[in-house]
Design a protein around this motif. Structure first.
Motif, PDB file in Angstrom:
ATOM      1  N   THR A  71      -3.073   3.681  -5.910  1.00 24.42           N
ATOM      2  CA  THR A  71      -2.740   3.290  -4.534  1.00 24.42           C
ATOM      3  C   THR A  71      -3.586   2.095  -4.062  1.00 24.42           C
ATOM      4  OG1 THR A  71      -4.243   5.042  -3.804  1.00 24.42           O
ATOM      5  CG2 THR A  71      -1.898   5.544  -3.785  1.00 24.42           C
ATOM      6  N   HIS A  72      -4.769   1.903  -4.652  1.00 28.03           N
ATOM      7  CA  HIS A  72      -5.636   0.744  -4.341  1.00 28.03           C
ATOM      8  C   HIS A  72      -5.787   0.507  -2.829  1.00 28.03           C
ATOM      9  CE1 HIS A  72      -6.310  -0.840  -8.465  1.00 28.03           C
ATOM     10  NE2 HIS A  72      -5.171  -0.222  -8.717  1.00 28.03           N
ATOM     11  N   LEU A  73      -6.149   1.560  -2.111  1.00 29.30           N
ATOM     12  CA  LEU A  73      -6.293   1.461  -0.651  1.00 29.30           C
ATOM     13  C   LEU A  73      -7.642   0.849  -0.277  1.00 29.30           C
ATOM     14  CD1 LEU A  73      -4.822   4.986   0.101  1.00 29.30           C
ATOM     15  CD2 LEU A  73      -3.700   2.778   0.493  1.00 29.30           C
ATOM     16  N   PHE A  74      -7.686   0.311   0.931  1.00 21.10           N
ATOM     17  CA  PHE A  74      -8.897  -0.320   1.478  1.00 21.10           C
ATOM     18  C   PHE A  74      -9.369   0.441   2.714  1.00 21.10           C
ATOM     19  CE2 PHE A  74      -6.590  -3.738  -0.648  1.00 21.10           C
ATOM     20  CZ  PHE A  74      -7.585  -4.499  -1.257  1.00 21.10           C
ATOM     21  N   ALA A  75     -10.583   0.129   3.131  1.00 17.77           N
ATOM     22  CA  ALA A  75     -11.115   0.712   4.367  1.00 17.77           C
ATOM     23  C   ALA A  75     -10.270   0.288   5.568  1.00 17.77           C
ATOM     24  CB  ALA A  75     -12.567   0.275   4.568  1.00 17.77           C
ATOM     25  N   GLU A  76      -9.814  -0.956   5.535  1.00 18.46           N
ATOM     26  CA  GLU A  76      -8.992  -1.474   6.637  1.00 18.46           C
ATOM     27  C   GLU A  76      -7.525  -1.447   6.224  1.00 18.46           C
ATOM     28  OE1 GLU A  76     -10.177  -2.192   9.530  1.00 18.46           O
ATOM     29  OE2 GLU A  76     -12.312  -2.068   8.985  1.00 18.46           O
ATOM     30  N   LYS A  77      -6.709  -0.868   7.082  1.00 19.57           N
ATOM     31  CA  LYS A  77      -5.305  -0.679   6.709  1.00 19.57           C
ATOM     32  C   LYS A  77      -4.508  -1.987   6.663  1.00 19.57           C
ATOM     33  CE  LYS A  77      -4.961   4.143   8.090  1.00 19.57           C
ATOM     34  NZ  LYS A  77      -4.404   5.131   9.031  1.00 19.57           N
ATOM     35  N   HIS A  78      -5.079  -3.057   7.169  1.00 21.88           N
ATOM     36  CA  HIS A  78      -4.348  -4.335   7.131  1.00 21.88           C
ATOM     37  C   HIS A  78      -4.657  -5.140   5.876  1.00 21.88           C
ATOM     38  CE1 HIS A  78      -8.021  -6.485   8.135  1.00 21.88           C
ATOM     39  NE2 HIS A  78      -8.257  -5.533   9.027  1.00 21.88           N
ATOM     40  N   GLU A  79      -5.558  -4.646   5.023  1.00 22.29           N
ATOM     41  CA  GLU A  79      -5.955  -5.454   3.863  1.00 22.29           C
ATOM     42  C   GLU A  79      -4.896  -5.445   2.757  1.00 22.29           C
ATOM     43  OE1 GLU A  79     -10.207  -5.835   2.692  1.00 22.29           O
ATOM     44  OE2 GLU A  79     -10.452  -4.127   4.039  1.00 22.29           O
ATOM     45  N   THR A  80      -4.911  -6.519   1.987  1.00 19.10           N
ATOM     46  CA  THR A  80      -3.870  -6.680   0.971  1.00 19.10           C
ATOM     47  C   THR A  80      -4.486  -6.896  -0.423  1.00 19.10           C
ATOM     48  OG1 THR A  80      -3.801  -9.061   1.355  1.00 19.10           O
ATOM     49  CG2 THR A  80      -2.232  -7.714   2.602  1.00 19.10           C
ATOM     50  N   LEU A  81      -3.736  -6.506  -1.438  1.00 16.22           N
ATOM     51  CA  LEU A  81      -4.092  -6.779  -2.835  1.00 16.22           C
ATOM     52  C   LEU A  81      -2.998  -7.681  -3.399  1.00 16.22           C
ATOM     53  CD1 LEU A  81      -5.878  -6.087  -5.358  1.00 16.22           C
ATOM     54  CD2 LEU A  81      -4.298  -4.184  -5.782  1.00 16.22           C
ATOM     55  N   LEU A  82      -3.361  -8.897  -3.781  1.00 21.26           N
ATOM     56  CA  LEU A  82      -2.408  -9.853  -4.361  1.00 21.26           C
ATOM     57  C   LEU A  82      -1.162 -10.014  -3.483  1.00 21.26           C
ATOM     58  CD1 LEU A  82      -2.675  -8.616  -8.068  1.00 21.26           C
ATOM     59  CD2 LEU A  82      -4.088 -10.293  -6.913  1.00 21.26           C
ATOM     60  N   GLY A  83      -1.381  -9.995  -2.175  1.00 22.50           N
ATOM     61  CA  GLY A  83      -0.279 -10.228  -1.237  1.00 22.50           C
ATOM     62  C   GLY A  83       0.464  -8.980  -0.795  1.00 22.50           C
ATOM     63  N   VAL A  84       0.079  -7.813  -1.326  1.00 21.91           N
ATOM     64  CA  VAL A  84       0.751  -6.563  -0.932  1.00 21.91           C
ATOM     65  C   VAL A  84      -0.192  -5.742  -0.053  1.00 21.91           C
ATOM     66  CG1 VAL A  84       1.706  -4.367  -1.774  1.00 21.91           C
ATOM     67  CG2 VAL A  84       2.206  -6.493  -2.991  1.00 21.91           C
ATOM     68  N   ASN A  85       0.299  -5.326   1.111  1.00 30.82           N
ATOM     69  CA  ASN A  85      -0.468  -4.412   1.950  1.00 30.82           C
ATOM     70  C   ASN A  85      -0.358  -3.015   1.332  1.00 30.82           C
ATOM     71  OD1 ASN A  85      -0.911  -2.284   3.905  1.00 30.82           O
ATOM     72  ND2 ASN A  85      -1.188  -3.925   5.411  1.00 30.82           N
ATOM     73  N   THR A  86      -1.472  -2.553   0.740  1.00 28.58           N
ATOM     74  CA  THR A  86      -1.406  -1.333  -0.071  1.00 28.58           C
ATOM     75  C   THR A  86      -1.230  -0.069   0.781  1.00 28.58           C
ATOM     76  OG1 THR A  86      -3.830  -1.186  -0.151  1.00 28.58           O
ATOM     77  CG2 THR A  86      -2.732  -2.366  -1.962  1.00 28.58           C
ATOM     78  N   TRP A  87      -1.699  -0.112   2.024  1.00 29.97           N
ATOM     79  CA  TRP A  87      -1.463   1.030   2.914  1.00 29.97           C
ATOM     80  C   TRP A  87       0.018   1.110   3.264  1.00 29.97           C
ATOM     81  CZ3 TRP A  87      -2.719   5.572   4.615  1.00 29.97           C
ATOM     82  CH2 TRP A  87      -2.179   6.056   5.808  1.00 29.97           C
ATOM     83  N   ASP A  88       0.632  -0.034   3.571  1.00 36.51           N
ATOM     84  CA  ASP A  88       2.057  -0.038   3.920  1.00 36.51           C
ATOM     85  C   ASP A  88       2.920   0.411   2.732  1.00 36.51           C
ATOM     86  OD1 ASP A  88       1.464  -0.921   6.447  1.00 36.51           O
ATOM     87  OD2 ASP A  88       2.136  -2.988   6.128  1.00 36.51           O
TER      88      ASP A  88
END
Ligand SMILES: Nc1ncnc2c1ncn2[C@@H]1O[C@@H]2COP(=O)(O)O[C@H]2[C@H]1O
Ligand SMILES: [Fe+2]
Length: 275
Positions: free
Chosen positions: A23-40
């Motif tokens: 899932t590669h989630l971040f502390a902040e829900k708006h953060e992205t991995l390679l252009g993908v928002n992982t929370w979304d």
């Protein structure tokens, strides 16, 4: 006493397992991995699973749940999982930070147990193949001995074996340098246990379903970015995020299906060269 989750299945003869991985989630829900928002993308996967109205007895999370080592990322993971009635179990991937993972998930009611008895015929075992700080995997002597002992105790049960790293090449050379380095040692343990016919991984962010010395080795799409199959160098795929269903049958057979989101909402930035 070894801790164990005992799933009773209320008359069901099959065990229905949902795999969610990377899932590669971040502390902040708006953060992205390679252009993908992982929370979304995680939320979209969970919504699609809910919409499918499939029953589930167990959720398995096969590592790389967080991208940034933060407790908050694991809390976000748990927030999503709370929507399921079924229990969730997990194992670590190369990106995970186990102290935060263990305590944040435990605090959210997600058990760290690594062995599940699922009905009368199956067990699910979860291995830790993390080598902290590097992308490749390896099973320690402790892990191999733990596995051997658990299998020796339960010769009558069929086993679904879970680990983050793929034990044989996926066909992407850049990813295969990050595989399970001591797959031979795992193979030697498993040779003695013919009721371990199915292995399930994450890590490679793509679907895989191949034979490994008479066993079935499966890997599953990430809930965020996808890697393109059969590429020598780092290459992202534009195929949608996904998840996997498995049904474990009383006769030891297993049926499985990979599902993906519809649409193109979570396309990564294909110009990215890695992370
Ligand atoms: N360009 C790259 N070349 C090789 N490895 C990479 C590259 N970019 C990322 N990686 C590593 O490869 C890993 C594969 O999936 P992970 O999500 O575990 O995390 C990734 C990184 O640790
Ligand atoms: Fe990984």
């Amino acid at each position: 006493m070894e801790s164990l989750l005992n799933l009773s299945l209320a008359g069901e003869t099959r065990v229905r397992v949902l795999q969610i991985t990377d899932t590669h989630l971040f502390a902040e829900k708006h953060e992205t991995l390679l252009g993908v928002n992982t929370w979304d993308s995680y939320q979209a996967v969970l919504a699609a699973i809910r919409a499918s109205q499939r029953e589930c007895d167990l959720v398995v999370a096969t590592g790389d749940l967080a991208q940034d080592h933060s407790s908050a990322a694991y809390q976000h993971f748990a927030e999503g999982i709370a929507g399921f009635d079924a229990p969730c179990v997990w194992l670590p991937g190369n990106h995970d930070f186990q102290p935060a993972m263990y305590s944040a998930l435990q605090d959210a009611g997600i058990s760290p147990v690594k062995r599940v008895f699922a009905g009368d015929h199956w067990q699910v075992l979860m291995l830790d193949s993390q080598v902290f700080g590097v992308p490749h995997g390896e099973l320690s002597e402790f892990q191999l001995e733990w596995l051997e002992q658990r299998l020796t105790e339960t010769p009558e049960r069929f086993t679904l074996l879970l680990l983050h790293h793929h034990p044989l090449p996926a066909g992407c050379s850049w990813l295969d340098q990050h595989s399970l380095r001591n797959a031979g040692a795992l193979d030697r343990v498993l040779m003695r246990f013919p009721r371990v016919k199915n292995l399930l991984c994450g890590h490679i962010h793509q679907e895989m379903d191949v034979d490994w010395n008479g066993r079935r080795m499966m890997a599953t799409p990430s809930t965020c970015v996808q890697f393109k199959p059969h590429c020598a160098n780092f290459t992202l795929d534009t195929i949608a995020p996904g998840w996997r269903w498995l049904e474990l049958h009383a006769d030891g057979t297993l049926t499985t299906e990979v599902c993906r989101l519809d649409g193109a909402e979570f396309r990564p930035d294909t110009a990215s060269e890695g992370y």
